[in-house]
Design a protein around this motif. Sequence first.
Motif, mmCIF file in Angstrom:
data_model
loop_
_atom_site.group_PDB
_atom_site.id
_atom_site.type_symbol
_atom_site.label_atom_id
_atom_site.label_comp_id
_atom_site.label_asym_id
_atom_site.label_seq_id
_atom_site.Cartn_x
_atom_site.Cartn_y
_atom_site.Cartn_z
ATOM 1 N N LYS A 3 0.867 -1.306 0.248
ATOM 2 C CA LYS A 3 0.128 0.001 -0.130
ATOM 3 C C LYS A 3 1.017 0.573 -0.100
ATOM 4 C CE LYS A 3 -3.673 2.734 2.483
ATOM 5 N NZ LYS A 3 -4.496 2.557 4.031
ATOM 6 N N ARG A 4 1.732 1.413 0.669
ATOM 7 C CA ARG A 4 2.636 2.526 0.530
ATOM 8 C C ARG A 4 3.440 2.213 -0.406
ATOM 9 N NH1 ARG A 4 7.786 2.180 4.785
ATOM 10 N NH2 ARG A 4 8.243 4.428 4.182
ATOM 11 N N LEU A 5 3.404 1.696 -1.187
ATOM 12 C CA LEU A 5 4.408 1.802 -2.744
ATOM 13 C C LEU A 5 3.383 1.992 -3.164
ATOM 14 C CD1 LEU A 5 7.222 1.187 -4.431
ATOM 15 C CD2 LEU A 5 6.304 -0.809 -4.057
ATOM 16 N N ARG A 6 2.219 1.529 -3.510
ATOM 17 C CA ARG A 6 1.245 2.525 -4.220
ATOM 18 C C ARG A 6 0.953 3.413 -4.338
ATOM 19 N NH1 ARG A 6 -1.228 -1.205 -7.494
ATOM 20 N NH2 ARG A 6 -0.938 -3.971 -6.921
ATOM 21 N N GLU A 7 0.969 3.911 -3.256
ATOM 22 C CA GLU A 7 1.059 5.579 -2.789
ATOM 23 C C GLU A 7 2.028 6.342 -3.235
ATOM 24 O OE1 GLU A 7 -0.055 6.034 1.201
ATOM 25 O OE2 GLU A 7 -2.069 4.264 1.363
ATOM 26 N N PHE A 8 3.089 5.936 -2.777
ATOM 27 C CA PHE A 8 3.979 6.632 -3.202
ATOM 28 C C PHE A 8 4.685 6.641 -5.063
ATOM 29 C CE2 PHE A 8 8.178 6.909 -5.156
ATOM 30 C CZ PHE A 8 9.136 7.961 -4.678
ATOM 31 N N LEU A 9 3.876 5.394 -5.161
ATOM 32 C CA LEU A 9 4.232 5.689 -7.194
ATOM 33 C C LEU A 9 2.644 6.265 -7.412
ATOM 34 C CD1 LEU A 9 5.427 1.999 -6.859
ATOM 35 C CD2 LEU A 9 6.848 4.287 -8.060
ATOM 36 N N ARG A 10 1.825 6.397 -7.186
ATOM 37 C CA ARG A 10 0.422 7.523 -7.761
ATOM 38 C C ARG A 10 1.073 8.636 -8.219
ATOM 39 N NH1 ARG A 10 -3.044 8.506 -3.205
ATOM 40 N NH2 ARG A 10 -2.671 6.402 -2.805
ATOM 41 N N ARG A 11 2.086 8.770 -8.020
ATOM 42 C CA ARG A 11 2.373 10.741 -8.727
ATOM 43 C C ARG A 11 2.972 10.502 -9.351
ATOM 44 N NH1 ARG A 11 8.067 12.518 -6.019
ATOM 45 N NH2 ARG A 11 8.744 10.593 -5.364
ATOM 46 N N TYR A 12 3.763 9.420 -10.088
ATOM 47 C CA TYR A 12 3.787 8.698 -11.323
ATOM 48 C C TYR A 12 3.082 8.915 -12.463
ATOM 49 C CZ TYR A 12 8.185 8.808 -9.052
ATOM 50 O OH TYR A 12 9.544 9.335 -8.270
ATOM 51 N N VAL A 13 1.876 8.442 -12.370
ATOM 52 C CA VAL A 13 0.897 8.371 -12.875
ATOM 53 C C VAL A 13 0.819 9.119 -13.967
ATOM 54 C CG1 VAL A 13 -1.265 7.360 -13.145
ATOM 55 C CG2 VAL A 13 -0.150 6.310 -12.374
ATOM 56 N N GLY A 14 1.076 9.365 -15.565
ATOM 57 C CA GLY A 14 0.219 10.045 -16.161
ATOM 58 C C GLY A 14 1.231 11.064 -16.833
ATOM 59 N N GLN A 15 2.889 10.502 -15.520
ATOM 60 C CA GLN A 15 3.725 11.582 -16.390
ATOM 61 C C GLN A 15 4.560 11.327 -17.826
ATOM 62 O OE1 GLN A 15 6.379 11.484 -13.039
ATOM 63 N NE2 GLN A 15 5.438 13.587 -12.090
ATOM 64 N N GLY A 16 5.272 11.388 -17.925
ATOM 65 C CA GLY A 16 5.906 11.046 -19.887
ATOM 66 C C GLY A 16 5.618 11.886 -20.611
ATOM 67 N N GLU A 17 6.106 12.626 -21.256
ATOM 68 C CA GLU A 17 6.188 14.542 -22.237
ATOM 69 C C GLU A 17 5.272 13.340 -24.004
ATOM 70 O OE1 GLU A 17 8.559 17.484 -22.501
ATOM 71 O OE2 GLU A 17 8.315 17.797 -20.503
ATOM 72 N N LEU A 18 6.911 12.330 -23.662
ATOM 73 C CA LEU A 18 6.293 11.569 -25.217
ATOM 74 C C LEU A 18 5.568 10.193 -24.508
ATOM 75 C CD1 LEU A 18 9.844 11.274 -26.583
ATOM 76 C CD2 LEU A 18 8.018 13.079 -27.266
ATOM 77 N N LYS A 19 4.416 9.713 -26.211
ATOM 78 C CA LYS A 19 3.687 8.672 -25.266
ATOM 79 C C LYS A 19 4.211 7.469 -25.097
ATOM 80 C CE LYS A 19 -0.031 5.880 -28.180
ATOM 81 N NZ LYS A 19 -1.087 6.504 -28.995
ATOM 82 N N LYS A 20 5.567 7.291 -25.558
ATOM 83 C CA LYS A 20 6.696 5.405 -25.413
ATOM 84 C C LYS A 20 6.367 6.098 -23.694
ATOM 85 C CE LYS A 20 10.691 7.467 -26.959
ATOM 86 N NZ LYS A 20 12.294 7.379 -27.133
ATOM 87 N N ASP A 21 7.072 7.653 -23.597
ATOM 88 C CA ASP A 21 7.328 7.679 -21.780
ATOM 89 C C ASP A 21 5.969 7.852 -21.048
ATOM 90 O OD1 ASP A 21 9.726 7.228 -23.185
ATOM 91 O OD2 ASP A 21 10.418 9.464 -23.171
ATOM 92 N N HIS A 22 5.225 7.410 -21.227
ATOM 93 C CA HIS A 22 3.593 8.242 -20.147
ATOM 94 C C HIS A 22 3.821 7.002 -19.993
ATOM 95 C CE1 HIS A 22 0.134 10.303 -19.544
ATOM 96 N NE2 HIS A 22 -0.120 9.075 -19.554
ATOM 97 N N VAL A 23 3.791 7.430 -18.138
ATOM 98 C CA VAL A 23 2.890 5.986 -17.018
ATOM 99 C C VAL A 23 1.850 6.093 -16.787
ATOM 100 C CG1 VAL A 23 4.308 5.514 -14.620
ATOM 101 C CG2 VAL A 23 5.959 6.771 -15.789
#
Length: 83
Positions: A3-23
């Motif tokens: 749960k702690r790891l999922r909460e930490f990683l949540r901020r990365y979802v949607g990041q990435g400028e290029l389509k291939k880098d989009h999380v």
Amino acid sequence: MEKRLREFLRRYVGQGELKKDHVLQEHVDMLVEEALDDHIEQEIIDYGTAHPEAPFWDFLNFIKPGLKGVTQEELLADDDEDG
């Protein structure tokens, strides 16, 4: 810890400028599964905390390569069949 790891990683979802880098959420789910298997949850959190500018994809470097779920006996049996 999951749960702690999922909460930490949540901020990365949607990041990435290029389509291939989009999380995507599925990328986070995959990383969490691998982290749990390899017992590296805290390492990922520590690295991300120490390097807030690091992209999500840097966390993949923590995953240990190998065959997940394959026993030594199964590997040896495959070698016997090949020889």
